[in-house]
Design an enzyme around this catalytic site. Sequence first.
Site, PDB file in Angstrom:
ATOM      1  N   HIS A  86       0.823  -1.226   0.000  1.00 32.96           N
ATOM      2  CA  HIS A  86       0.000   0.000   0.000  1.00 32.96           C
ATOM      3  C   HIS A  86       0.851   1.267   0.000  1.00 32.96           C
ATOM      4  O   HIS A  86       0.352   2.339  -0.351  1.00 32.96           O
ATOM      5  CB  HIS A  86      -1.050  -0.016   1.124  1.00 32.96           C
ATOM      6  CG  HIS A  86      -0.563   0.366   2.484  1.00 32.96           C
ATOM      7  ND1 HIS A  86      -0.270  -0.553   3.467  1.00 32.96           N
ATOM      8  CD2 HIS A  86      -0.332   1.580   3.043  1.00 32.96           C
ATOM      9  CE1 HIS A  86       0.114   0.082   4.566  1.00 32.96           C
ATOM     10  NE2 HIS A  86       0.085   1.369   4.336  1.00 32.96           N
ATOM     11  N   ASP A 117       1.015  -7.653   2.554  1.00 34.59           N
ATOM     12  CA  ASP A 117       1.123  -6.237   2.177  1.00 34.59           C
ATOM     13  C   ASP A 117       2.596  -5.816   2.022  1.00 34.59           C
ATOM     14  O   ASP A 117       3.135  -5.089   2.836  1.00 34.59           O
ATOM     15  CB  ASP A 117       0.421  -5.397   3.252  1.00 34.59           C
ATOM     16  CG  ASP A 117       0.196  -3.959   2.808  1.00 34.59           C
ATOM     17  OD1 ASP A 117       0.812  -3.524   1.820  1.00 34.59           O
ATOM     18  OD2 ASP A 117      -0.586  -3.254   3.483  1.00 34.59           O
ATOM     19  N   SER A 171       4.012   2.398   8.353  1.00 34.80           N
ATOM     20  CA  SER A 171       3.802   1.393   7.323  1.00 34.80           C
ATOM     21  C   SER A 171       5.105   1.130   6.607  1.00 34.80           C
ATOM     22  O   SER A 171       5.808   2.074   6.234  1.00 34.80           O
ATOM     23  CB  SER A 171       2.771   1.866   6.319  1.00 34.80           C
ATOM     24  OG  SER A 171       1.508   1.523   6.774  1.00 34.80           O
TER      25      SER A 171
HETATM   26  N1  ARG Z   1      -4.661   0.708   7.411  1.00 33.48           N
HETATM   27  C1  ARG Z   1      -3.337   0.669   6.851  1.00 33.48           C
HETATM   28  C2  ARG Z   1      -2.711   2.044   6.996  1.00 33.48           C
HETATM   29  O1  ARG Z   1      -3.175   2.818   7.727  1.00 33.48           O
HETATM   30  C3  ARG Z   1      -3.312   0.094   5.491  1.00 33.48           C
HETATM   31  C4  ARG Z   1      -3.969   0.923   4.447  1.00 33.48           C
HETATM   32  C5  ARG Z   1      -4.125   0.259   3.107  1.00 33.48           C
HETATM   33  N2  ARG Z   1      -5.261   0.851   2.436  1.00 33.48           N
HETATM   34  C6  ARG Z   1      -6.488   0.284   2.314  1.00 33.48           C
HETATM   35  N3  ARG Z   1      -7.528   1.033   2.026  1.00 33.48           N
HETATM   36  N4  ARG Z   1      -6.665  -0.999   2.434  1.00 33.48           N
HETATM   37  O2  ARG Z   1      -2.346   2.803   6.174  1.00 33.48           O
HETATM   38  N1  GLU Z   2      -1.079   1.514   7.439  1.00 36.53           N
HETATM   39  C1  GLU Z   2      -0.481   2.579   8.186  1.00 36.53           C
HETATM   40  C2  GLU Z   2       0.493   3.418   7.361  1.00 36.53           C
HETATM   41  O1  GLU Z   2       0.284   3.640   6.206  1.00 36.53           O
HETATM   42  C3  GLU Z   2       0.175   2.009   9.375  1.00 36.53           C
HETATM   43  C4  GLU Z   2      -0.851   1.578  10.277  1.00 36.53           C
HETATM   44  C5  GLU Z   2      -1.023   2.513  11.402  1.00 36.53           C
HETATM   45  O2  GLU Z   2      -1.540   3.621  11.226  1.00 36.53           O
HETATM   46  O3  GLU Z   2      -0.578   2.094  12.461  1.00 36.53           O
HETATM   47  O4  GLU Z   2       1.445   3.974   7.846  1.00 36.53           O
END
Ligand code: ARG
Ligand code: GLU
Length: 756
Positions: free
Chosen positions: A87, A223, A653
């Site tokens: 991502h 991921d 991330s």
């Molecule tokens: N939640 C993760 C982060 O904060 C992964 C995001 C990936 N995006 C998604 N819509 N699945 O960024």
């Molecule tokens: N998916 C998140 C990012 O893009 C990390 C997850 C979080 O926020 O802890 O950095």
Amino acid sequence: MTTLRSTLFSALFTCFTVMAFAGEGMWLPQLLKALNEGEMQTMGMKMTAEDIYSINQSSLKDAIVHFGGFCTSELISDQGLLLTNHHCGYGQIQSHSSVDNNLLKNGFWAATKNDELSNPGLFARFIDRIDDVSDKALAGVADNMSDSERQSIIDKNLEGIKGSYTLGDFQDLQIRPFYHGNQYFAFVTTTYNDVRLVGAPPESIGKFGSDTDNWVFPRHTGDFALFRIYAGPNNEPAEYSENNKPYVPKHFLPISLDGVAENDFTLVFGFPGRTNQYLPGVAVKQTMDVLNPAKINIRDTALKIIDQYMRADEAVRIQYASKFARVANYWKKWIGENQGLKTTNALGRKQKFEDKLVRANADSNAASILKDFDSAYGSIEESALARDYYQEVAIRNIELLNMQRYIRALVKRYDNNGEEEYNAYKQRLSGFLDNFYKNYRPNIDQEVFVALTQLYAEKLDKKYLPKSLNDSKYSTKSKTDYSDLARLVYENSVFTDKEKAMKVLAMNAAEAVAKIKTDPAYLLGVEWEKTYNEKISGPYNGQKSIIDSLQRIYMQSIIETFPNQRFYPDANSTMRVTYGQVKGYNPKDAVYYTPVTYLDGVMEKYVPGDYEFDVTPKLLELYENKDYGQYADTNGKVPVCFIGTNHTTGGNSGSPAIDAYGNLVGLNFDRVWEGTMSDINYDPSICRNIMVDARYILFIVDKYAGATHLIDEMKLVHPKKDIDWQGVDEVEQVKPEKLSRKMKRKMRREAKKNKK
Ligand code: ARG
Ligand code: GLU
């Protein structure tokens, strides 16, 4: 101010009570020795603080790279191979995709280095060193100064500090405030601009579970994506060139094949973006009750419209994939955050802490600061809400208005600076415009426009509406409907159509500007921005600067009142270390989540042909044949993800999860649903970060993609099985898994002999 500094630093050498449970905290790498090393070793770490951060010798920090400024990545080979999340590289992967060559859908594996794909604009930044410059930055600052006086002294001081550094040819210096302006650190950085895409699994692996599983455990997402840093002839940063060579790192992370077990030590090293751990209760309440619900509602409305179109048309799905994911990500995060703040009684905890603070130090000004916070947050509420509406509606989610920001900037160039600057800026805009139109569907955007303008008008006081939205043609007491306005704007603006827009931009500057100034999208954008500047940003900024300075004295008061406690600074996109243990948790009554998920779980979730949970035939085949190579756990199953108590946030991330010895065991990419409020209220019982197991990454690269040449570049180790190999250089060069048992025994004997 010096009193606070001395409190912090005399405290470094005294004994600390741990503020909360091990797990909480995003620590500065250069202070680990003073603040954390002992605790980390008690938790199982076998390294020293110097192994993690050193400016005298290569250390783990040399393998940690800020990826594009928004994610973390790490080096995993001596040829500049960079690991980050799928991502994080999503925009790049998407930009190389089309319906005929869909890298999102099919994945991508460069067969040779010549096949790796360049990504203009993407950079990889190293931290060379971190220095405490607080004394110089705050010299001459006194408590009784006004904020502007204080800031102008600090600005001057920072200029002086910058002047005192001698930087190398490719180095930059950034000075950042910490503890809400109570300390300053300087970062010497080196940035590489040639970063190429090497490999990515298909979305059905890299984004398995998509938005349904996002922010959720149990998780089964692979991921990850691979990039490579390229350098000039002397390993120095260089703009993209065919002649560039793979960067040779000072350090790269070996990858452990031994996996993790519950309670194993892990550390996560990266660039967390922003947290708000020291907010007063009144601010948390405003976030929960006012701002989050509004933003959730706006995005919910936009996402529902876009989702319909994406599901109906593959080309739209590709065009909107990256934009949709970005908007959906925080939409869902805010929902989880609000739930978590409630279930952990964040407000009750804040109240308790504030009572304790006031009691602990009767002479401190804590009580009056808290009172001032109450009134400042009361005063800012209306403009803060209007500001969020403006940003979410007029900036973030209506694409036509979003792109108008750049058109306004272009026109301003002409009006203020003349034709030459106009042309220079137009040149710079061309890449942005290409990308914008490549992924733009005006009919979808128009529908979003109608829905969001209506929300804006219904939820905010009339004084916040730009003139056109206030027109009685569209908005009366009984009914608000902007469909006609939308038609007028979208049908008559040149900016909904690439050809028309380009034709205008191809005119000479004077003609183009004159034409733009009659464009309905331009005019609406100008009107709305004017309303924002006149009615929203002024009152907001006034209150915000009061809140910022209150937050600085509040932070100071907390640190001074509890001199024997460690306080970590809020995240601010600078390099941090967080550490904890692999651990399951109880998401709800009578339910316990064990910390590791397996490929079996992917198959449990598998829905043939599904939008989010499909599985490719190749992965099914590997699963059916149990063709796992060396990547299965001792139970014979392939691990996919695991969770731990590491305190992470957005920006983390792509951060490596590192074992007790300094090997990569996982790749951070998310947090669990019940713990998404950790940015505001970390709770060790339910806050967990989610990582891809390193063995799943290797399994996909090797067995799924057949990219064995990449595996050969990496250094795979068995830290658990071969502990007495540690420190034996020749042995570490060899891939242990490829050795016979007899050979291993022999090498171990030799290693022992060497030790004696
Ligand atoms: N939640 C993760 C982060 O904060 C992964 C995001 C990936 N995006 C998604 N819509 N699945 O960024
Ligand atoms: N998916 C998140 C990012 O893009 C990390 C997850 C979080 O926020 O802890 O950095």
